[in-house]
Structure formats: C-alpha cells, structure tokens
Design an enzyme around this catalytic site. Structure first.
Site, PDB file in Angstrom:
ATOM      1  N   ASP A 148       0.842  -1.189   0.000  1.00  0.00           N
ATOM      2  CA  ASP A 148       0.000   0.000   0.000  1.00  0.00           C
ATOM      3  C   ASP A 148       0.879   1.241   0.000  1.00  0.00           C
ATOM      4  O   ASP A 148       2.024   1.202   0.448  1.00  0.00           O
ATOM      5  CB  ASP A 148      -0.880   0.040   1.250  1.00  0.00           C
ATOM      6  CG  ASP A 148      -2.078  -0.894   1.143  1.00  0.00           C
ATOM      7  OD1 ASP A 148      -2.496  -1.155   0.014  1.00  0.00           O
ATOM      8  OD2 ASP A 148      -2.564  -1.347   2.183  1.00  0.00           O
ATOM      9  N   ASP A 160      -5.549  -3.804   4.607  1.00  0.00           N
ATOM     10  CA  ASP A 160      -6.089  -3.359   5.889  1.00  0.00           C
ATOM     11  C   ASP A 160      -7.604  -3.504   6.013  1.00  0.00           C
ATOM     12  O   ASP A 160      -8.135  -3.441   7.110  1.00  0.00           O
ATOM     13  CB  ASP A 160      -5.696  -1.904   6.160  1.00  0.00           C
ATOM     14  CG  ASP A 160      -6.174  -0.959   5.067  1.00  0.00           C
ATOM     15  OD1 ASP A 160      -6.833  -1.436   4.116  1.00  0.00           O
ATOM     16  OD2 ASP A 160      -5.889   0.247   5.162  1.00  0.00           O
ATOM     17  N   ASP A 178      -9.873  -6.606   1.518  1.00  0.00           N
ATOM     18  CA  ASP A 178      -8.532  -7.100   1.198  1.00  0.00           C
ATOM     19  C   ASP A 178      -8.348  -8.554   1.597  1.00  0.00           C
ATOM     20  O   ASP A 178      -7.342  -9.174   1.247  1.00  0.00           O
ATOM     21  CB  ASP A 178      -7.468  -6.255   1.915  1.00  0.00           C
ATOM     22  CG  ASP A 178      -7.412  -4.835   1.390  1.00  0.00           C
ATOM     23  OD1 ASP A 178      -7.674  -4.658   0.193  1.00  0.00           O
ATOM     24  OD2 ASP A 178      -7.125  -3.919   2.165  1.00  0.00           O
TER      25      ASP A 178
END
Length: 1013
Positions: A453, A702, A706
């Site tokens: 990310d 998170d 996901d």
C-alpha cells in the site's frame, strides 16, 4: 351457508404457533412431532388442535437437533476401532439464540450473572481459530513418521530386555515433546499478550451503568453504544437514538405494532420477490420509523458505495464503520456467527499441507527409506557372516537394527524446527509483528515480490496542505471557512483529510472569526464515493449556505464558472497532480444563487523518511517492491519518482478490462513498478498473475475487502490499523506502520530459515555418519558401538542442538529456498567424511600399541567420544562463518562434550566382550577407563577433523553450479510461447494488402506490446 370464517376464539394450550410455545418447539427430529410438545397435554386437544400442533411442529429433514452428517470416527482410546458419529450441522444451529436474549432494556442492560450465563452458551465475541487442547497438543509431539520409528525402537528395546535403552529412549521422546510444547506455548503467550494490546473495545450498558469493555467480552443481548467513527463491535440491532429519552418505549411500541418486522432478514428475502410492491412497503416503513439514526459504511461487505442509512430495528454489521449517528443497539450474535465471521470461517476452512510440512515430510520419508535400506544391508551382510539374530546379547542382528533405528531418524528434527520457528515468532512479536501461523515465517523468508500500500506504508500518512489555489476575486479566509463547514465536526474521530483541513485554521485567524458568527449545521452528508464530495447545509444570520468539498473535477462540474476560470482551475489541478498532490475543490451555493467555485486545496502525504532507503535495501535483498494505490495515475507516478521506485505505473483497470492476453498481462505485472486507482479486486488479480509466473508474493492490506487477496498471497500482511477481518485472513499482523518494519521482518525470517536449514543439513549428516560406519563396521568386523552408547549419542545430539533456536544467524541477500538437492548433496559428503574419520581412529587401534590410545583405554569409549565430539562440532560448520555462535549454543555443546568426556574417562556403559573378527591385538582395560592423555588426543584429532570438514564445506559452497542446485526458476512463464499464442488469438483471418496476394494471413496491431513497453 356462511361465506366468512368464524371469529377467532381463545387459543388452545397446545397451539404453539404463538408465544412461548413457538420457541419451545424449534428443535425437533426429522418429520416427527417435537418431544417437548408430546409431553404437553395432548389428550386435551381436539381434532383441529392436534392438526394445528402437527403443522407447527413439523420440520423438514435437517431442521432438527438430531440432524447432521453421519461420519465414521476413530475411538480415541482405541484407534483401531471406528464408530458412527452424527455431526451436527453447525451452520444451521450456530448463532441462533432465544428471542428474549435479543431484546434488552437499554437503560438497564444485562447483569453480570446473565453475561456469564450467556457467554457459556455463545462463547467469546472474536474471530479466532479453535483452541487446541493442551494435552492433545502435547501428545501430538509423539506422532509423525520419524517419531513412530523411534517408538518401534522402544518396543524392540523392551523385547530384547534392554531396559537401559528403553528408559533412555523414553527420556528422549519425553524431552523432545516437553521442549517443543513449552517453547511453542511460550512463543504463543508472547504473541497473545501483544494481541491483547490492540484488541477492539466497546462501550456497553450493564447493571444500569455505562462501562468500557473489550469487544471480545460482548454477549448476545448486550446493549452497546455506537457513535460516529467507531467500528461496530458485533452484529447488532439499532434500538434508538442515544439522546432520545423515550427511545426505548418507542422501540417497544413499534415492535408491538409490527412496524419493525420488515427489517428482519426473512422479510428482506421476501422483498426481493415482491418487486415494486416491496419498494412501496419500504417507503411506508421508512415513513413510520422516522429519520435514519445511523449511516454505516457497508462497502467492505456488501459492495454498497454509499453510506447506508440505518433506522430503528435495522441490523448493523460487525467490523463495519459508523459514518454518522449516536445510538443504542443490542448485540444479536457473536463474531463467529456474524456476517463477517461466517465469511472468515469459510476462508479459514480451506486447509492443506503447507510448504514447510511438505519439505519436512520429504526429508523424513527419505531418511526412513535410507534407514530401511541400511538395515537390509546389515541383515544381508549379517547372514553372510553368520551373525545370530537375537542372541547372545549385543553382537546380534536385532541389536544392530536397534542401533540403526535409533540413529537413522532424527527424532529431534520436528521439535527443533518447530521450536526454531516458535522462538523466531516470539522475537518477531517483540518487533511488533504478530505471526498468525508459524509456517508464514518460511513464506516471508522466500518472498521475492512485495505489493505494498502507499498510504501509511510507503508514505507517512501525515497530510499537509500546501499553497492553495484561490479563484479570482475570492477571499482565501472565506474559502477555508467553507472547507471547514464541509467537514466532519466530530473531533473525537476525524477523517485525516477533515483533520488537516480544520487544523489549517491555525494559519488563518480571519477564517476562525467567520466561523464564530453563529453558524448552525442543518444537515451533513459524509463523503460519497459516487459523487466524490462532502456536502453540508449550514445557516448563518438566517441565510442558508450549501458547502461542498471533494474531488477537483466533481466540484468543477457543479459550477457554471467561465471557460477561462475552468481552464485555469483544470491546469492547476494537473499541475498539483504532477507534483504528487491530491487536490480538493471547494465550492459554495448561497440560498437562491448558483454554485460559486472558491478554489482548491492541494494536500500532500510525504514519503516516510526511511522509505527510499528501505526500498533500496529491499532491492538489495532481492525483493521487488510494487506500489498499489487508489490515487490517480499522475500522483502515483510522482510518488514512485520520490521513492526511486521507477515510473512504470499502470492503471489497474488494464488488468481486467485492458484486453491483454497470453504472456502480455503477466509480463505487464512483472515489469510494473506500481498500479494506480486500485480496488481490492485488482489486488487479487495482481497476486494471482505473479503467482502464476512462479513468484512468491507478499501483499499488504487493511480492509475486509482485502481479505481474499491476503489469503491468496503466499504471505498476507495486515498493516498497522488493519480491520479485524483483514487480520484474521492474514499470515502476519504488523502493529507499526512503515515498509522498514516489513523489511526488518524479512531479514529475521531469513535468519530463522538459515537456522532451520543449518540444523537439517547437520542432522542428515549425523544420520548418514553412523549408518555408514555401523553397517560397514558390522559387516567387516562384526563390531558396533554399544546400543546404550548409541542411545546417548542420539540424546546428546538433541540436547546440544535445541539451542540452535537461539543461535546468532546471518541472512541471505536473496529470497531463500530449501534447495533439497543441494542439502542432500552436501550432507552426504559431510556424512562420508565423518564416517572416514571414525574409521581412521578405529583403524589405528588395530596396532599393537593401541594407535591413538596412549597408555590404556576402552575401544568403545574412544569411539563414543570421537563420534560425540565430531558430530556436536559439525553444527558450527553448517551454521556458517558469517556470525559468531551464540552463548546458548556454545554452552549447550560444551556441556554435552564434557559429559561425553566423562563417559570416556570412567568407562560408563562400556563393554569388554565385543570380540571382533579379525581380532584386535590391543588389550583393553578391564574397567573401561581411558587415560587423560588419550582423551586429549581425541579432542585434538576431532578438532583437526572438523577443520578439514569446514574447508571442504566452504569449498563446496564456492561452486556456482552447486549454489544454484535445486533453486526454482522464479519466472515460470514461457514468454515466447505465450506471446505466440496471444498473436494467434488475434490473427486476422483474411484481408488484402496492396502488392500482396489475396488470402494471406496477417497479425493485428500489437497494442499489448506497446502497453508493456
């Protein structure tokens, strides 16, 4: 003749369609009347009363308590016996609690006694795997192919009346089980204590008082208080607004009148079939229940982009976020049976043997085959030399077989490897990385691509506003005042963007003065992913203003500004994007006027100070970092430039809708430095493509969305602040932000892997050493090392090397692999060298002077000491020379060496009657003692042997072909073939080219190749 049914009279006692009777008869057997109902006064019912009772208690197959699958299970105390067991359908029964549990007075809540009673039934409110019985866990250390061989050796020792060996083997098995169980439990306790620090909390009403508890302590019927910015701690039903003093009474009234029934799950299923009629009823229901009390973000579980309004009686879901509102709600079920919990359970249900288990089984099976082969060779040679099978003691085929069984399988292998990983997991926990399963350490050590990310991992997640753009003729203070009006004002849980907008007022005191003029918020609409804006309606001095803040393009489309202003605004937005800024437009609409464009706020999330250096370090470790972000392409490219990641950033939509085929899609993903405008489904696609091309991939995430990609990845990483669902689906949970934490954990994982690999190499060499020497010695001399001494050699090897888990270790600068062919090749050579060294020292004792024996001594004890020293010191060779050994390892090995020396000096468990053929001319001592000078000679000789072995080991590792032996090809894609197939799939059947004959075949344009370039 009447055309109307008779008026209803009193309900018979046996009518269980209503009230308590209904709840009492929910559990029935297949197509039978409920046993509970039978106990009622059946005789008092008339014909139709009995008929109604039958209708109300009839259940289809599978509805009853006794229903479920019938399976054959082994009896625990007699594994050879099986019996039929009915497995209750957990999905049907789980999460169903009595109706009276699901409605609680919001002012009183539950009592402590009631909480305890309900917890015994419902369990804890958390997503965790089933806890293992500690006794069953301890007994599991006695199971496995390697341990079964040692247990066979135990039975053989008992059959031969060799009770010393019998006792020592039991000691070895119990020692391994105890050490493994204790170390794993200790590591698990460290991880569990760290998990407790990040546990979700909830505010509840109990015993008439508000109190804060851990969310895991909630039970069905608990009254929870939910407010904006909070994570819903469990599936619950909205009861009333927090500030409504009559909310509880209003809820009861609506429930009694039936206005809340439409919110039930059963009714929602029926609504889907009713079409437009259902829509009308929903509108009527909404009218009756007033305004929405909550707005919840259900995007993670339902795909709903907009925040979903929740009314009285509506259900809110575990781990979703509350966007707006402040209410009382009553918990309906625990986490395991919640909407999210059922999904997580299905994900966890897919179990299979991990790579580590496969490798251990491979090594164990190979060693078992080898020991059987050596025993077979020993028996063939024994028959040739007419060696007896069972008597006299010691020099028999059964005794030789017992020795080979003891040393042929490394009983400590499963325990030492598991302990090494458990100790490593505890160390990682201290580094704020929680390992969910031990085998994840091996996966992390082998990762060669990390999909990360951007926000919070590569960047600092600390937004700041740079020089804003202000439209011509607009006061900058007025623009900031409007931007703050179009923000959430819940200062307890501010969104990062709203927070930085509000805190920007520090630099604009006149904007603060504007906000002090008596503004009143009339409505607030949080960020809407569809319109990409926040909207607030506020009034000041009797005039209404509609304020908005959001994506620059979305705000521009609202206004009717001039072309010049729009062009300047668009150019400025592009300029900000190329500088890596996220732009937020600000506009306002005064009552009775058009929208006015005020300006733009450029926001910047700077890279973490250590990110660029960490990425360079990751690349040095052979790990390719790919950035995945939801930001626009220009911002993503600028961020990649800042981080020295490269600028091959693609729009993630190309992965699904880019019409890439063959090897082009995989090649695109492999060569990309990052992807922009990423959604959770794109993450799954990226992981899948990389795995198909042979890469071990780690993925960070998170959110609940996901979870699929985290589970799909070889190593799923839940980053700091991840939702509970994401943590449940991941292999490792990080409690600190930043890429450096992940890379540091990779280094630790590789160190753990190095320890395991060194021990396995060492242990295989030890097995081969004694197998080679004992079988050849038996065939050539009809001699062996006494079985009691063999047992102690096995015990010493395990005692010394348990400390491997605490050794200092280096890490490779490339993703690690087991390379089993290389391990076996080196281990075989080391085993042969050790066996030759033992034969050299045994050969010298055929000299009349005793060879290595200076004055007097025992052949058995000399061999025992030489074998113990050379084997124990071998771990210093296989562990490598890059780091100094730990004090724990040195102390453990030194202690065992001293003990082996005492055995040799004082002749413990020696034997004087093992006559060799040919006979040894040297005469041994009658008491088995050995002089001190001989012991010193053995130590020096063993040290010399170890130096030679170390030089050979270092030399072998210098060969490039051996270094690459057994390494898997990381990119399995046959690019040329894939591209050929891709071209053929795009082949034009027939068209003409000027100057070419008709009917020729031609390839279409290579758009995919252009994309890859």
């Amino acid at each position: 003749m009447s055309h109307q049914p008779p008026q209803p009279g009193p309900v018979a006692d046996g009518d269980v369609e209503r009230g308590e009777g209904r709840r009492g008869s929910t559990r029935t057997s297949e197509r039978r009347i409920s046993r509970i109902s039978i106990k009622e006064d059946w005789a008092n019912l008339d014909e139709y009363g009995k008929l109604v009772k039958y209708v109300s208690t009839f259940r289809e197959p599978g509805d009853g308590e006794g229903e479920g699958q019938v399976q054959m299970k082994r009896v625990w105390y007699a594994p050879w016996r099986k019996r039929k067991v009915r497995i209750k359908d957990g999905d049907h029964e789980a999460g169903k609690f009595p109706d009276e549990w699901l409605v609680t007075n919001i002012h009183q809540g539950l009592s402590n006694t009631e909480v305890q009673n309900r917890r015994r039934v419902a369990g804890w409110n958390e997503l965790v795997s089933e806890k293992e019985n500690p006794i069953a866990k301890f007994l599991s250390y006695f199971r496995g192919p390697i341990l079964y061989v040692m247990e066979i050796a135990l039975l053989l020792a008992a059959a031969l009346d060799d009770w010393i060996d019998f006792g020592v083997i039991i000691g070895i098995l119990c020692l391994n089980a105890t050490v493994g169980w204790y170390q794993e439990k200790q590591a698990a306790d460290v991880v569990a204590s760290l998990k407790g620090d990040i546990a979700m909390r909830a505010k509840v009403v109990r015993n008439g008082e508000q109190q804060e508890i851990l969310a895991r302590e909630l039970v069905p019927g608990d009254v929870v208080i939910i407010k904006e910015g909070q994570v819903i701690p469990g599936d619950a039903k909205v009861i009333s607004d927090f500030n409504d003093p009559n909310g509880w009474e209003e809820f009861l009234r609506m429930q009694e009148e039936g206005d809340l029934r439409e919110s039930d799950e059963e009714s929602s299923d029926a609504d889907e079939e009713k079409g437009s009629e259902s829509d009308d009823k929903k509108k009527e229901r909404s009218r009756k229940r007033g305004y929405p009390l909550l707005a919840c973000d259900h995007s993670a579980i339902t795909g709903e982009s907009l925040a979903v309004d929740r009314y009285i009686g509506d259900k809110i879901f575990y781990t979703t976020g509350c966007k707006r509102g402040h209410v009382y709600a009553v918990v309906q079920t625990t986490a395991k049976t919640s909407f999210v919990g059922k999904t997580a359970t299905m994900v966890q249900a897919a179990k299979g043997a991990g790579h580590f288990e496969i490798v251990m089984d491979n090594i164990g099976t190979s060693l078992l085959v080898l020991v059987v082969a050596w025993i077979l060779a020993a028996w063939i040679g024994g028959f040739f030399r007419h060696i007896p099978i069972a008597s006299p003691p010691q020099q028999t085929l059964l005794h030789y077989s017992l020795s080979l069984l003891i040393i042929g399988v490394p009983v400590g292998l499963p325990v030492v490897t598991t302990t090494t990983m458990a100790v490593g997991a505890a160390y990682l926990a201290k580094k704020k990385a929680i390992v969910q399963k031990l085998t994840a350490i091996e996966s992390l050590a082998g990762v060669d691509i990390l999909c990360s990310d951007k926000t919070g991992t590569l960047t600092a997640n600390k937004l700041s506003i740079r020089d804003p753009y202000v439209a011509e003729g607009v006061d900058i203070d007025w623009m900031f005042a409007v931007a703050v009006l179009a923000s959430s004002h819940n200062i307890e849980s501010l969104d990062p963007i709203d927070k930085v907008t509000i805190l920007a007022l520090r630099q604009y005191p006149k904007a603060r003065e504007i906000l002090r003029r008596g503004w009143k918020t009339e409505s607030f609409q949080p960020f809407d992913p569809v319109s990409k804006r926040i909207v607030t309606v506020a009034s000041c001095d009797g005039v209404k203003y509609t304020c908005t803040k959001g994506a620059a393009k979305a705000v521009l489309q609202l206004t009717n500004c001039s072309k010049k202003t729009a062009a300047l605004y668009t150019a400025k937005s592009q300029e900000f994007a190329h500088r890596g800024f996220r732009s937020l437009g600000v506009a306002v609409q005064k009552e009775g006027e058009d929208w006015a464009l005020l300006g733009m706020l450029p926001m910047f999330d700077p890279p973490r100070e250590d990110t660029a250096q960490t990425i360079q370090e990751a690349q040095n470790l052979g790990i390719s970092v790919k950035m995945l972000t939801g930001d626009a392409m220009a911002i993503a490219k600028e961020t990649c430039k800042m981080l020295a990641l490269g600028t091959k950033v693609h729009n993630s939509d190309k992965l699904i809708h880019g019409h890439l085929s063959g090897g082009m899609a995989g090649e695109l993903v492999e060569k990309a430095d990052g992807f922009a405008e990423v959604y959770p489904e794109h993450k799954y696609q990226v992981v899948q493509m990389l795995q198909e091309r042979g890469h071990l991939t780690a993925m960070t995430g998170d959110g609940v969305n996901d979870a699929p990609s985290l589970k799909k990845a070889d190593c799923g990483i839940a980053v700091e602040g991840a939702s509970e669902a994401a943590q449940s689906a991941s292999d490792i949970v990080f409690l600190e932000p930043g890429l450096s934490t992940i890379i540091d954990s990779v280094k630790v994982a590789r160190q753990i892997f190095h320890r395991m690999k060194a021990y396995i190499q060492y242990r295989i060499a030890l097995c081969l050493h004694l197998e080679i020497y004992l079988v050849t010695s038996m065939i050539i001399l009809n001699e062996s090392i006494r079985v009691e001494l063999i047992v102690f050699l096995a015990l010493f090897a395990d005692l010394a090397t348990v400390a491997v888990a605490y050794d200092n270790a280096s890490f490779e600068l490339r993703p690690v692999e087991w390379q089993l062919p290389k391990i076996w090749f080196i281990s075989v050579i080391l085993g042969i060298l050790l066996a030759l060294a033992t034969w050299v020292i045994r050969g010298t004792m055929f000299l009349p002077s005793g060879g290595i024996i200076q004055n007097w001594g025992s052949i058995q004890e000399v061999l025992f000491l030489e074998v113990a020293l050379t084997e124990n010191w071998l771990i210093f060779v296989t562990r490598g020379m890059a780091t100094w050994p730990s004090i724990q390892l040195v102390t453990a090995i030194l202690g065992v060496d001293i003990l082996a020396t005492l055995f040799c000096l004082f002749g413990w468990f020696t034997n004087q009657d093992m006559v060799t053929d040919p006979r040894t001319s040297f005469v041994e001592t009658t008491n088995g003692w050995t002089d001190i000078v001989t012991v010193v000679r053995i130590w020096l000789y063993s040290f010399g042997v170890e130096v030679v072995i170390a030089l050979v080991y270092l030399g072998l590792n210098k060969f490039k072909w051996l270094d690459q032996l057994g390494r898997a090809k990381r990119s399995k894609g046959e690019i040329k073939i894939e591209n050929l197939l891709a071209h053929l799939s795009r082949l034009s059947l027939e068209y003409e080219k000027q100057g070419e004959p008709k009917g020729r075949y031609y390839l279409t344009t290579t758009k995919e190749e252009e994309e890859v370039e």
